[in-house]
Design an enzyme around this catalytic site. Structure first.
Site, PDB file in Angstrom:
ATOM      1  N   TYR A  56       0.843  -1.201   0.000  1.00 55.89           N
ATOM      2  CA  TYR A  56       0.000   0.000   0.000  1.00 55.89           C
ATOM      3  C   TYR A  56       0.881   1.254   0.000  1.00 55.89           C
ATOM      4  O   TYR A  56       1.124   1.848   1.067  1.00 55.89           O
ATOM      5  CB  TYR A  56      -0.898   0.024   1.245  1.00 55.89           C
ATOM      6  CG  TYR A  56      -1.756  -1.206   1.421  1.00 55.89           C
ATOM      7  CD1 TYR A  56      -2.791  -1.496   0.545  1.00 55.89           C
ATOM      8  CD2 TYR A  56      -1.538  -2.087   2.486  1.00 55.89           C
ATOM      9  CE1 TYR A  56      -3.588  -2.620   0.707  1.00 55.89           C
ATOM     10  CE2 TYR A  56      -2.327  -3.219   2.658  1.00 55.89           C
ATOM     11  CZ  TYR A  56      -3.351  -3.484   1.764  1.00 55.89           C
ATOM     12  OH  TYR A  56      -4.133  -4.593   1.934  1.00 55.89           O
ATOM     13  N   TRP A  65      -3.698   6.212   3.051  1.00 53.78           N
ATOM     14  CA  TRP A  65      -5.078   5.775   3.266  1.00 53.78           C
ATOM     15  C   TRP A  65      -5.687   6.564   4.415  1.00 53.78           C
ATOM     16  O   TRP A  65      -4.990   6.873   5.392  1.00 53.78           O
ATOM     17  CB  TRP A  65      -5.125   4.290   3.602  1.00 53.78           C
ATOM     18  CG  TRP A  65      -5.491   3.416   2.444  1.00 53.78           C
ATOM     19  CD1 TRP A  65      -6.708   2.879   2.175  1.00 53.78           C
ATOM     20  CD2 TRP A  65      -4.625   2.974   1.378  1.00 53.78           C
ATOM     21  NE1 TRP A  65      -6.658   2.136   1.013  1.00 53.78           N
ATOM     22  CE2 TRP A  65      -5.397   2.174   0.504  1.00 53.78           C
ATOM     23  CE3 TRP A  65      -3.290   3.171   1.066  1.00 53.78           C
ATOM     24  CZ2 TRP A  65      -4.883   1.581  -0.638  1.00 53.78           C
ATOM     25  CZ3 TRP A  65      -2.769   2.584  -0.071  1.00 53.78           C
ATOM     26  CH2 TRP A  65      -3.568   1.804  -0.909  1.00 53.78           C
ATOM     27  N   ASP A 104      -6.268   4.643   7.915  1.00 57.38           N
ATOM     28  CA  ASP A 104      -4.938   4.210   8.362  1.00 57.38           C
ATOM     29  C   ASP A 104      -4.170   5.404   8.946  1.00 57.38           C
ATOM     30  O   ASP A 104      -3.659   5.364  10.067  1.00 57.38           O
ATOM     31  CB  ASP A 104      -4.122   3.645   7.201  1.00 57.38           C
ATOM     32  CG  ASP A 104      -4.691   2.355   6.645  1.00 57.38           C
ATOM     33  OD1 ASP A 104      -5.771   2.410   6.032  1.00 57.38           O
ATOM     34  OD2 ASP A 104      -4.057   1.299   6.822  1.00 57.38           O
ATOM     35  N   TYR A 143       0.329   0.144  -7.186  1.00 56.05           N
ATOM     36  CA  TYR A 143      -0.941  -0.245  -6.580  1.00 56.05           C
ATOM     37  C   TYR A 143      -2.051  -0.155  -7.614  1.00 56.05           C
ATOM     38  O   TYR A 143      -2.091   0.767  -8.424  1.00 56.05           O
ATOM     39  CB  TYR A 143      -1.254   0.687  -5.394  1.00 56.05           C
ATOM     40  CG  TYR A 143      -2.580   0.379  -4.725  1.00 56.05           C
ATOM     41  CD1 TYR A 143      -2.671  -0.677  -3.823  1.00 56.05           C
ATOM     42  CD2 TYR A 143      -3.723   1.112  -5.020  1.00 56.05           C
ATOM     43  CE1 TYR A 143      -3.885  -0.988  -3.222  1.00 56.05           C
ATOM     44  CE2 TYR A 143      -4.938   0.804  -4.419  1.00 56.05           C
ATOM     45  CZ  TYR A 143      -5.017  -0.237  -3.523  1.00 56.05           C
ATOM     46  OH  TYR A 143      -6.216  -0.543  -2.937  1.00 56.05           O
ATOM     47  N   GLY A 170     -13.990  -0.108   4.655  1.00 59.00           N
ATOM     48  CA  GLY A 170     -12.698  -0.533   5.182  1.00 59.00           C
ATOM     49  C   GLY A 170     -12.640  -2.039   5.421  1.00 59.00           C
ATOM     50  O   GLY A 170     -11.588  -2.583   5.671  1.00 59.00           O
ATOM     51  N   ASP A 178     -13.196  -4.721   3.356  1.00 60.04           N
ATOM     52  CA  ASP A 178     -13.420  -5.014   1.945  1.00 60.04           C
ATOM     53  C   ASP A 178     -14.247  -6.269   1.621  1.00 60.04           C
ATOM     54  O   ASP A 178     -15.304  -6.196   1.039  1.00 60.04           O
ATOM     55  CB  ASP A 178     -12.071  -5.137   1.237  1.00 60.04           C
ATOM     56  CG  ASP A 178     -11.170  -3.952   1.529  1.00 60.04           C
ATOM     57  OD1 ASP A 178     -11.576  -3.046   2.285  1.00 60.04           O
ATOM     58  OD2 ASP A 178     -10.047  -3.920   0.998  1.00 60.04           O
ATOM     59  N   ARG A 227      -6.045 -12.749   0.406  1.00 58.48           N
ATOM     60  CA  ARG A 227      -6.665 -11.611  -0.288  1.00 58.48           C
ATOM     61  C   ARG A 227      -8.067 -11.955  -0.792  1.00 58.48           C
ATOM     62  O   ARG A 227      -8.442 -13.124  -0.860  1.00 58.48           O
ATOM     63  CB  ARG A 227      -5.788 -11.217  -1.494  1.00 58.48           C
ATOM     64  CG  ARG A 227      -4.410 -10.721  -1.153  1.00 58.48           C
ATOM     65  CD  ARG A 227      -4.415  -9.360  -0.508  1.00 58.48           C
ATOM     66  NE  ARG A 227      -5.125  -8.356  -1.283  1.00 58.48           N
ATOM     67  CZ  ARG A 227      -5.391  -7.127  -0.840  1.00 58.48           C
ATOM     68  NH1 ARG A 227      -4.994  -6.749   0.352  1.00 58.48           N
ATOM     69  NH2 ARG A 227      -6.062  -6.269  -1.582  1.00 58.48           N
ATOM     70  N   TRP A 281     -10.686 -10.083   5.599  1.00 59.35           N
ATOM     71  CA  TRP A 281     -11.769  -9.672   6.498  1.00 59.35           C
ATOM     72  C   TRP A 281     -12.767 -10.801   6.763  1.00 59.35           C
ATOM     73  O   TRP A 281     -13.881 -10.556   7.185  1.00 59.35           O
ATOM     74  CB  TRP A 281     -12.492  -8.449   5.913  1.00 59.35           C
ATOM     75  CG  TRP A 281     -11.653  -7.216   6.002  1.00 59.35           C
ATOM     76  CD1 TRP A 281     -10.827  -6.708   5.051  1.00 59.35           C
ATOM     77  CD2 TRP A 281     -11.519  -6.346   7.142  1.00 59.35           C
ATOM     78  NE1 TRP A 281     -10.193  -5.578   5.509  1.00 59.35           N
ATOM     79  CE2 TRP A 281     -10.603  -5.331   6.798  1.00 59.35           C
ATOM     80  CE3 TRP A 281     -12.080  -6.327   8.423  1.00 59.35           C
ATOM     81  CZ2 TRP A 281     -10.244  -4.310   7.676  1.00 59.35           C
ATOM     82  CZ3 TRP A 281     -11.728  -5.319   9.298  1.00 59.35           C
ATOM     83  CH2 TRP A 281     -10.815  -4.326   8.913  1.00 59.35           C
ATOM     84  N   GLU A 328      -0.380  -7.223   8.956  1.00 62.44           N
ATOM     85  CA  GLU A 328      -1.641  -6.586   8.564  1.00 62.44           C
ATOM     86  C   GLU A 328      -2.779  -7.213   9.373  1.00 62.44           C
ATOM     87  O   GLU A 328      -3.652  -6.527   9.881  1.00 62.44           O
ATOM     88  CB  GLU A 328      -1.874  -6.772   7.058  1.00 62.44           C
ATOM     89  CG  GLU A 328      -3.106  -6.057   6.550  1.00 62.44           C
ATOM     90  CD  GLU A 328      -3.234  -6.113   5.026  1.00 62.44           C
ATOM     91  OE1 GLU A 328      -2.523  -6.918   4.384  1.00 62.44           O
ATOM     92  OE2 GLU A 328      -4.053  -5.351   4.483  1.00 62.44           O
TER      93      GLU A 328
END
Ligand code: 9WN
Length: 817
Positions: free
Chosen positions: A410, A414, A417, A463, A548, A550, A582, A734, A777
């Site tokens: 990243y 953001w 963040d 990105y 946030g 995703d 991911r 997530w 992360e």
């Protein structure tokens, strides 16, 4: 008289004339002044002048035409007459290079040769440029220290083809027949590692730069392996760190290179738990020494270090370093002798000369301390300095006035963040925290929206999606910015309030609050004015990235609708992170398709709603908004401004929150699908984070928390999907993993409703998780292993915040109005 160089009169006159010719003052064809005139000009006798001219004639520079005088016939002496050798090394600035070059120059001089020196930097073009120029200048041979990574083999092949004597030093080019004078890297490393094994070490690490194809590095690694084998130890990849770029292993480093090194080294030591390390060279030993000092390690009590010494400077910085000493002087002299021999016609076959090293045991190595042998026994010997490690992560990700979430994955700024990262900066450098906040606000849209990404134009290739996927965004913000077209949960307001509390003085606090207040107000009002639908005061969220969270299963219904974007695309997010961590391709299809719909509607909520399947009232987002509104009212009060949100407006929001988000049947808060007009019943901690709003009564919050955490008594909290839900996946983003920032926010929510013990227990477990697995992360709730991108900023920043508040045990102060 001309300003003549030193030496005997005749040689000084000769040098002066030669200087005029080779320096261009007397080009080819120039007739030299008549002897009496020139002798007078130079202030010497005609006899002396004649002798000097005779030498110039011998060197082919001047010819006498009888009766007409002497003429310049060439400006460069022929190579065999010049007696010069070219020496090219990466840098004369490195102390190691300097002593080698010194030895070469001495030896060449002894044989009547001079040295033409060039430094190749780290570049192939520079390397060949320097060598070619030397050849043009008529050197008779070359001594080369080839560059790292990809030396110019073709260049050296050309030298060989043109019979230019060539000798390599320090390293050789595999498969290329030429003389090479090197230290005996294999035996040197072998001896050092054997010493460590002999004094009892079993977990011996190898720390190196990443140029493994360079023979000196490969040979030292080979010596390391052989010594392990001889000691009956198994080679273990985990104990080998070969990731430091050559440019980051020197003395002159940028702050961010230094931080990145320190980070990498600390992580290696704490995760791979060696009790001793062999360092490729003593500059790396020095960096390692500094890095482990930040962890509270002492050398050699907690870690033994031995290094290949190629740099005398390290000895003065690190007294007592046990080293493999390189015979630099002998390497330089032998290389010079070999090249001179070749120039003088020797036809010896090319050979490799490995010169013996010496091993010097000093104070940096000692037997391992009892209890430190082997994995498992060693959690670091003294408390890890987690705060120093966290700061190193922040520094490595620092882009100046904002912080990248993680360097490779990243590379832009953001929104949420940066907001949370400002809390970490506030605990170490308050002004830097303020810059983080202000840089975020700089990119605000004219309508008040604060975009979720502010792109860094230098990293657009790094990105996807870039600003080209939000083409209409440029119409909404000040020129010169590149931004996305959606926003993020407004945690920034709460962050600003906390950062202000840390201000060094009242004036600083007041200045920060009054400068940021108008922009924060415009942002919160943007949500209520531009993102309300059907008279409902809750925020209409338009994209999973805006939430946030995703690929949370809360949003699976959109992906299931099979949306496809019009424009093709290539994902970049799985280049640095495993695909299992991911979202899936079909998630990305939906993300990109939604962006196209939103951009075509020019970011107008009504236009978008007419064509999009995704508009939600996100319970987490709404809780953040409500909290932000009350925090902003408190900020207004403290600076003497009018509170922007009136009681009535807040009450309406609170009522809608209850009505849309509370599900009496399931006894929990959920999101609301505005398009379908139904609640999205997926159990995630978004419902618990509703406590952030301050609207949830304590007893209810306690029930929610006990019931959610009850689903996984042995898991590390807070998993982002209940392990009982079919969508639970412990490693995928997530869909189950634990996130430090979410834990931090949930702890804040729990403290807000008065569940202090629960809040501080969660904070303690969060710190323990980071201690166990580093600043990732996210983390697998089943085994605590880190996933996603490494060295993550908000994990580091919030750990700093927790430690700074002595948070291990003390809950975050809720301070809601
Ligand atoms: C898309 C930066 C961001 C976080 C988000 C997280 C992830 C981006 C991505 O990374 O999202 O915005 O490319 O996956 O989901 O919460 O802000 O850390």
């Amino acid at each position: 008289m001309a300003d003549l160089p030193p030496g005997s009169t005749h040689s000084r006159i000769r040098s002066e004339l030669e200087r005029r010719i080779t320096g261009g003052a007397w080009p080819v064809g120039t007739r030299l002044p008549a002897e009496p005139v020139l002798a007078r000009q130079l202030g010497v006798s005609r006899g002396t002048l004649r002798r000097a001219l005779a030498t110039l004639r011998e060197h082919g520079l001047v010819e006498a035409a009888p009766g007409r005088g002497s003429f310049v016939v060439r400006t460069v002496p022929t190579s065999d007459q010049r007696r010069q050798v070219g020496v090219v090394v990466p840098s004369i600035a490195r102390p190691s290079g300097a002593s080698l070059v010194q030895a070469i120059e001495d030896e060449l001089h002894r044989h009547g040769y001079s040295m033409l020196f060039g430094s190749s930097g780290a570049s192939r073009t520079q390397e060949s440029g320097r060598v070619r120029r030397m050849l043009e200048n008529g050197v008779s041979g070359v001594i080369a220290y080839p560059i790292d990574y990809e030396p110019d083999v073709a260049l050296y092949a050309e030298l060989k083809a043109s019979d230019v004597p060539l000798v390599f030093i320090d390293r050789y080019l595999p498969g290329f027949a030429a003389d090479a004078v090197i230290p005996d890297n294999v035996s040197g490393a072998y001896e050092a590692v054997k010493h460590l094994a002999d004094i009892g070490h079993r977990r011996i690490g190898f720390v190196s730069t990443d140029n493994l194809a360079t023979t000196s590095v490969a040979d030292r690694l080979q010596g390391y392996r052989q010594a392990l084998e001889a000691a009956g130890l198994t080679y273990d990849d985990e104990l080998v760190l070969c990731r430091i770029p050559v440019a980051a292993a020197g003395w002159e480093l940028t702050e961010s290179q230094r931080a990145e090194n320190s980070n990498l080294l600390c992580e290696f030591i704490s995760e791979s738990t060696p009790t001793a390390v062999f360092a490729l060279h003593n500059r790396l030993a020095f960096h390692l020494h500094q890095a482990v000092a930040t962890m509270g390690f002492r050398i050699p009590d907690d870690l033994s270090i031995v290094a290949f010494a190629d740099d005398p400077l390290a000895q003065t910085l690190l007294p007592g370093l046990t080293v493999v000493e390189q015979p630099r002087d002998r390497i330089g002299r032998l290389a010079a002798q070999l090249v001179v021999r070749k120039i003088q016609g020797s036809r010896e076959e090319p050979a490799r000369y490995s010169l013996a090293t010496a091993f010097l045991v000093r104070q940096s190595t000692a037997p391992p301390r009892a209890g430190r042998r082997g994995r498992g026994v060693l959690t670091p010997p003294r408390p890890r300095n987690l705060a120093a490690e966290a700061l190193a992560v922040l520094r490595a990700n620092d882009a100046g006035s904002w912080t990248k979430p993680s360097v490779h994955q990243y590379p832009h700024q953001w929104n949420w963040d940066s907001a949370l990262v400002s809390l970490g900066w506030a605990s170490v450098d308050w002004r830097r925290a303020v810059r983080e906040i202000e840089s975020l606000l700089d990119a605000q849209w004219v309508n008040g929206m604060l975009p979720h990404i502010r792109y860094d134009p230098r990293h657009l290739d790094g990105y996807f999606p870039g600003p080209d996927r939000w083409p209409n965004a440029v119409r909404h913000h000040a020129p010169g910015f590149l931004t996305s077209g959606i926003s993020n949960p407004p945690v920034l307001v709460t962050a600003v309030r906390r950062v202000a509390e840390r201000a060094p003085d009242a004036a600083g606090r007041h200045a920060l609050l009054s400068r940021t207040f108008p922009a924060l107000e415009r942002w919160l009002h943007y949500f209520t004015r531009k993102r309300q639908l059907d008279g409902c005061p809750l925020v209409s969220v338009v994209h999973p990235w805006e939430t946030g969270w995703d690929n949370s299963p809360r949003w699976d219904y959109v992906q299931a609708a099979g949306l496809k974007p019009r424009q093709p695309f290539t994902r970049r997010d799985t280049e640095h992170v495993g695909a299992e961590h991911r979202p899936e391709d079909r998630d990305y299809d939906a993300y990109l398709a939604l962006i196209e719909l939103l951009d075509s509607a020019d970011y107008d909520i009504r236009g978008y709603r007419a064509v999009s399947p995704f508009v939600v009232n996100d319970v987490f987002f709404d809780a953040c908004w409500y909290r932000a509104a009350t925090d902003l009212n408190a900020i207004a009060q403290s600076i003497g401004a009018r509170p922007p949100f009136e009681r009535g407006e807040l009450a309406e929001f609170a009522a809608a929150f209850e009505e849309r988000h509370w599900d009496a049947e399931m006894n929990c808060y959920f999101d609301y699908d505005v398009i379908a007009g139904r609640r999205i019943v997926v159990p995630t901690p978004a419902g618990i984070a509703a406590t952030l709003s301050g609207l949830v009564p304590r007893e209810l919050a306690e029930r929610l928390w006990t019931s959610y955490t009850g689903d996984g008594p042995d898991l590390r909290p807070v998993w982002t999907v209940s392990p009982k839900h079919p969508a639970f996946d412990p490693v995928c983003y997530w869909r189950g993993p634990v996130w430090v920032h979410l834990n931090w926010l949930i702890a804040l929510g729990l403290a807000t409703v008065g569940l202090d013990d629960e809040a501080s227990a969660l904070e303690r477990r969060t710190i323990a998780l980071v201690e166990e697995s580093g600043f990732s992360e996210h983390y697998n709730p089943l085994n605590g292993r880190g996933g996603g991108a490494p060295r993550f900023s908000w994990a580091a920043a919030l750990v700093l915040d927790l430690i700074d508040r002595n948070g291990v045990g003390r809950p975050v102060q809720p301070f809601i109005a």
